[in-house]
Design a protein around this motif. Structure first.
Motif, PDB file in Angstrom:
ATOM      1  N   ASP A  70       0.724  -1.204   0.147  1.00 12.62           N
ATOM      2  CA  ASP A  70       0.055   0.106   0.075  1.00 12.62           C
ATOM      3  C   ASP A  70       0.835   1.224  -0.046  1.00 12.62           C
ATOM      4  OD1 ASP A  70      -2.491  -1.150  -0.217  1.00 12.62           O
ATOM      5  OD2 ASP A  70      -2.866  -1.031   2.055  1.00 12.62           O
ATOM      6  N   GLU A  71       1.943   1.128   0.487  1.00 15.89           N
ATOM      7  CA  GLU A  71       2.956   2.205   0.766  1.00 15.89           C
ATOM      8  C   GLU A  71       3.938   2.381  -0.620  1.00 15.89           C
ATOM      9  OE1 GLU A  71       5.006   2.087   4.457  1.00 15.89           O
ATOM     10  OE2 GLU A  71       2.913   2.217   5.581  1.00 15.89           O
ATOM     11  N   CYS A  72       3.794   1.281  -1.424  1.00 16.54           N
ATOM     12  CA  CYS A  72       4.564   1.224  -2.660  1.00 16.54           C
ATOM     13  C   CYS A  72       6.067   0.902  -2.228  1.00 16.54           C
ATOM     14  CB  CYS A  72       4.512   2.387  -3.389  1.00 16.54           C
ATOM     15  SG  CYS A  72       2.930   2.703  -4.097  1.00 16.54           S
ATOM     16  N   LYS A  73       6.291   0.335  -1.264  1.00 16.65           N
ATOM     17  CA  LYS A  73       7.597  -0.153  -0.763  1.00 16.65           C
ATOM     18  C   LYS A  73       8.117  -1.492  -1.314  1.00 16.65           C
ATOM     19  CE  LYS A  73       8.466   2.832   2.446  1.00 16.65           C
ATOM     20  NZ  LYS A  73       8.061   3.132   3.661  1.00 16.65           N
ATOM     21  N   LYS A  74       9.347  -1.462  -1.596  1.00 15.64           N
ATOM     22  CA  LYS A  74       9.791  -2.655  -2.098  1.00 15.64           C
ATOM     23  C   LYS A  74      10.261  -3.629  -1.364  1.00 15.64           C
ATOM     24  CE  LYS A  74      12.704  -0.420  -5.912  1.00 15.64           C
ATOM     25  NZ  LYS A  74      13.806   0.296  -5.970  1.00 15.64           N
ATOM     26  N   LYS A  75      10.259  -3.342  -0.154  1.00 13.69           N
ATOM     27  CA  LYS A  75      10.652  -4.374   1.011  1.00 13.69           C
ATOM     28  C   LYS A  75       9.538  -4.204   2.202  1.00 13.69           C
ATOM     29  CE  LYS A  75      15.686  -5.024   0.687  1.00 13.69           C
ATOM     30  NZ  LYS A  75      15.791  -6.124   0.391  1.00 13.69           N
ATOM     31  N   ILE A  76       9.446  -5.256   2.936  1.00 15.34           N
ATOM     32  CA  ILE A  76       8.581  -5.302   4.155  1.00 15.34           C
ATOM     33  C   ILE A  76       9.730  -4.714   5.063  1.00 15.34           C
ATOM     34  CG2 ILE A  76       7.368  -6.553   5.755  1.00 15.34           C
ATOM     35  CD1 ILE A  76       6.712  -8.538   3.517  1.00 15.34           C
ATOM     36  N   GLU A  77       9.376  -3.791   6.112  1.00 13.97           N
ATOM     37  CA  GLU A  77      10.199  -3.196   7.080  1.00 13.97           C
ATOM     38  C   GLU A  77       9.656  -3.631   8.486  1.00 13.97           C
ATOM     39  OE1 GLU A  77      10.130   0.945   6.024  1.00 13.97           O
ATOM     40  OE2 GLU A  77      11.015   0.565   4.167  1.00 13.97           O
ATOM     41  N   ASP A  78      10.329  -3.574   9.338  1.00 10.56           N
ATOM     42  CA  ASP A  78      10.105  -3.728  10.769  1.00 10.56           C
ATOM     43  C   ASP A  78       8.738  -3.144  11.162  1.00 10.56           C
ATOM     44  OD1 ASP A  78      12.494  -4.812  11.051  1.00 10.56           O
ATOM     45  OD2 ASP A  78      13.132  -3.505  12.567  1.00 10.56           O
ATOM     46  N   GLU A  79       8.482  -1.934  10.693  1.00 14.11           N
ATOM     47  CA  GLU A  79       7.273  -1.213  11.201  1.00 14.11           C
ATOM     48  C   GLU A  79       6.246  -1.876  10.506  1.00 14.11           C
ATOM     49  OE1 GLU A  79       4.657   2.388   9.456  1.00 14.11           O
ATOM     50  OE2 GLU A  79       6.244   1.591   8.608  1.00 14.11           O
ATOM     51  N   HIS A  80       6.181  -2.406   9.324  1.00 11.72           N
ATOM     52  CA  HIS A  80       5.123  -3.342   8.787  1.00 11.72           C
ATOM     53  C   HIS A  80       4.660  -4.394   9.701  1.00 11.72           C
ATOM     54  CE1 HIS A  80       6.711  -1.115   4.960  1.00 11.72           C
ATOM     55  NE2 HIS A  80       5.733  -0.355   5.339  1.00 11.72           N
ATOM     56  N   ILE A  81       5.759  -5.065   9.980  1.00  6.07           N
ATOM     57  CA  ILE A  81       5.651  -6.418  10.846  1.00  6.07           C
ATOM     58  C   ILE A  81       4.940  -5.995  12.245  1.00  6.07           C
ATOM     59  CG2 ILE A  81       6.808  -8.028  12.072  1.00  6.07           C
ATOM     60  CD1 ILE A  81       7.084  -8.596   9.233  1.00  6.07           C
ATOM     61  N   GLU A  82       5.409  -4.752  12.787  1.00  7.91           N
ATOM     62  CA  GLU A  82       4.815  -4.230  14.068  1.00  7.91           C
ATOM     63  C   GLU A  82       3.370  -4.121  14.010  1.00  7.91           C
ATOM     64  OE1 GLU A  82       7.018  -3.293  16.956  1.00  7.91           O
ATOM     65  OE2 GLU A  82       8.869  -3.438  16.030  1.00  7.91           O
ATOM     66  N   ARG A  83       3.086  -3.240  12.840  1.00  7.84           N
ATOM     67  CA  ARG A  83       1.678  -2.767  12.620  1.00  7.84           C
ATOM     68  C   ARG A  83       0.746  -3.966  12.271  1.00  7.84           C
ATOM     69  NH1 ARG A  83       2.519   1.463   8.334  1.00  7.84           N
ATOM     70  NH2 ARG A  83       0.416   1.163   7.839  1.00  7.84           N
ATOM     71  N   ALA A  84       1.418  -4.871  11.566  1.00 10.97           N
ATOM     72  CA  ALA A  84       0.718  -6.330  11.237  1.00 10.97           C
ATOM     73  C   ALA A  84       0.249  -7.126  12.450  1.00 10.97           C
ATOM     74  CB  ALA A  84       1.458  -7.141  10.183  1.00 10.97           C
ATOM     75  N   TRP A  85       1.395  -7.056  13.395  1.00 13.63           N
ATOM     76  CA  TRP A  85       1.153  -7.823  14.734  1.00 13.63           C
ATOM     77  C   TRP A  85       0.016  -7.238  15.538  1.00 13.63           C
ATOM     78  CZ3 TRP A  85       2.274  -6.379  19.800  1.00 13.63           C
ATOM     79  CH2 TRP A  85       2.290  -7.190  20.729  1.00 13.63           C
ATOM     80  N   GLU A  86       0.067  -5.914  15.378  1.00 14.36           N
ATOM     81  CA  GLU A  86      -1.215  -5.246  16.131  1.00 14.36           C
ATOM     82  C   GLU A  86      -2.394  -5.711  15.560  1.00 14.36           C
ATOM     83  OE1 GLU A  86      -1.506  -2.813  18.389  1.00 14.36           O
ATOM     84  OE2 GLU A  86       0.568  -3.207  19.085  1.00 14.36           O
ATOM     85  N   GLN A  87      -2.590  -6.095  14.327  1.00 14.19           N
ATOM     86  CA  GLN A  87      -3.741  -6.311  13.789  1.00 14.19           C
ATOM     87  C   GLN A  87      -4.136  -7.987  14.049  1.00 14.19           C
ATOM     88  OE1 GLN A  87      -3.393  -5.625   9.699  1.00 14.19           O
ATOM     89  NE2 GLN A  87      -3.528  -3.337   9.819  1.00 14.19           N
TER      90      GLN A  87
END
Ligand SMILES: Nc1ncnc2c1ncn2[C@@H]1O[C@H](COP(=O)(O)OP(=O)(O)OP(=O)(O)O)[C@@H](O)[C@H]1O
Ligand SMILES: [Mg+2]
Length: 342
Positions: free
Chosen positions: A247-264
């Protein structure tokens, strides 16, 4: 014609999302070699036309019990034509009637579901006679939801093999002792995954699901840590993290995406557990949640005033044990001093 680029992902991360979904049956189950061998050895006699040994698969949620059963069924059916395997989810089919409907339908027969139990049983036995060159093995997943265990006895009497699956190792404690002794279940434990094991499972799946180089070791390690031994949660963290990064047009999954995904995803485990509760257990859980902390006696009273047909105190204690076992509530103290905390 020039394609409209509006809906194209510039740097897609996900190659195949289906690989991360619950319905996907992995081609190998990592760190389950012991359980695989134990279950396969129970079913091996079938290849010689003999009855299998019955098995009981138990362990916490997301530890691969259902995946293992379906995987072994698939392997067995591709190895030999002498077995017919049937998978039944008792959460969806709690009554003898609905289980018999499933069984008959599994032989490719039409059922309108209005037939009486007796007729369905006769039809099922007829199918078994017609298929006498094959051994029928039936898996009862979420077996603690089964309303009447007599069906297990009827199946054994008819020469079928039985696999029971549950979270609680004591799930079959109330099954009639005669049925239990004829079942002779071989117990196979599925403990929660260790962090290192989860890392291997997640990286194996990430290779199939994501484009090359879209996730690094560190992020998979983080997802493994957060999943807390539950592979369902781990896979869901990866899936959601990838969607967030895309969604953020990033090329890589970053720590912050993992943290937010975990929240969900962290509520997934709890939701899954709540799904497995019966109506009374759900009410009891909600009450503890409302009170935050309540003595066992007060809780039983509150529950009795909430429902028109309360269960006995003995059943109440059993339900509360299940809530504690599932990790939904905590218990403190014994006997009349017992308290529940949420
Ligand atoms: N060892 C493993 N290797 C690869 N994938 C796994 C492994 N264990 C579990 N999984 C995956 O994790 C997810 C959850 O596993 P599964 O549904 O079998 O758990 P379960 O023990 O049946 O949980 P529950 O008690 O909640 O039903 C599935 O997508 C499954 O494919
Ligand atoms: Mg399962």
């Amino acid at each position: 014609m020039r394609r409209n680029k509006l809906f194209e992902y510039e740097n897609g991360i996900i190659r195949d999302e289906s690989v991360l979904l619950e319905t996907f049956i992995p081609t190998r189950l990592l760190h389950r070699e012991g359980q695989l061998e134990a279950l396969a050895s129970c079913l091996r006699p079938v290849t010689k036309g003999r009855r299998p040994r019955n098995a009981f698969l138990y362990g916490p949620t997301g530890t691969g019990k259902t995946a293992m059963c379906l995987y072994v069924f698939e392997q067995l059916s591709s190895y030999t034509g002498m077995a017919k395997t049937i998978y039944i989810n008792c959460w969806k089919n709690t009554t003898t009637h609905s289980i018999l409907c499933e069984l008959v339908a599994n032989f490719g027969r039409f059922v309108h579901r209005r037939e009486p139990v007796k007729e369905l049983m006769l039809r099922f036995e007829g199918e078994l006679r017609e298929n006498r060159n094959r051994i029928v093995i039936i898996a009862f997943d979420e077996v603690d939801q089964l309303k009447d265990d007599r069906i297990l006895y009827d199946l054994l009497r008819n020469g079928c093999g039985v696999i029971c699956i549950a979270n609680d190792e004591h799930a079959l404690i109330d099954v009639d002792s005669r049925i239990k002794s004829s079942l002779q279940l071989e117990r196979i434990e599925f403990p929660a995954y260790k962090e290192k094991e989860m890392y291997d499972i997640l990286s194996d799946r990430a290779k199939l699901a994501f484009m090359p180089d879209s996730i690094e070791k560190k992020q998979i390690e983080l997802a493994a840590k957060y999943s807390n031994g539950d592979a369902r949660v781990g896979l869901e963290i990866l899936r959601r993290a990838a969607l967030l990064a895309e969604d953020e047009c990033k090329k890589k999954i970053e720590d912050e995406h993992i943290e937010r995904a975990w929240e969900q995803a962290r509520f997934l485990r709890k939701d899954r557990m709540l799904e497995k509760l019966n109506d009374h257990e759900k009410i009891l859980y909600r009450l503890v949640e409302d009170y935050k902390q309540i003595s066992s006696g007060d809780l039983y009273q509150a529950y009795c005033s909430r429902v028109s047909l309360p269960v006995t105190e003995r059943a109440y204690r059993k339900y509360m044990e299940r809530l504690v076992h599932f990790g939904l509530v905590k218990a403190r103290g014994e006997g009349r001093w017992r308290e529940y905390i949420c």
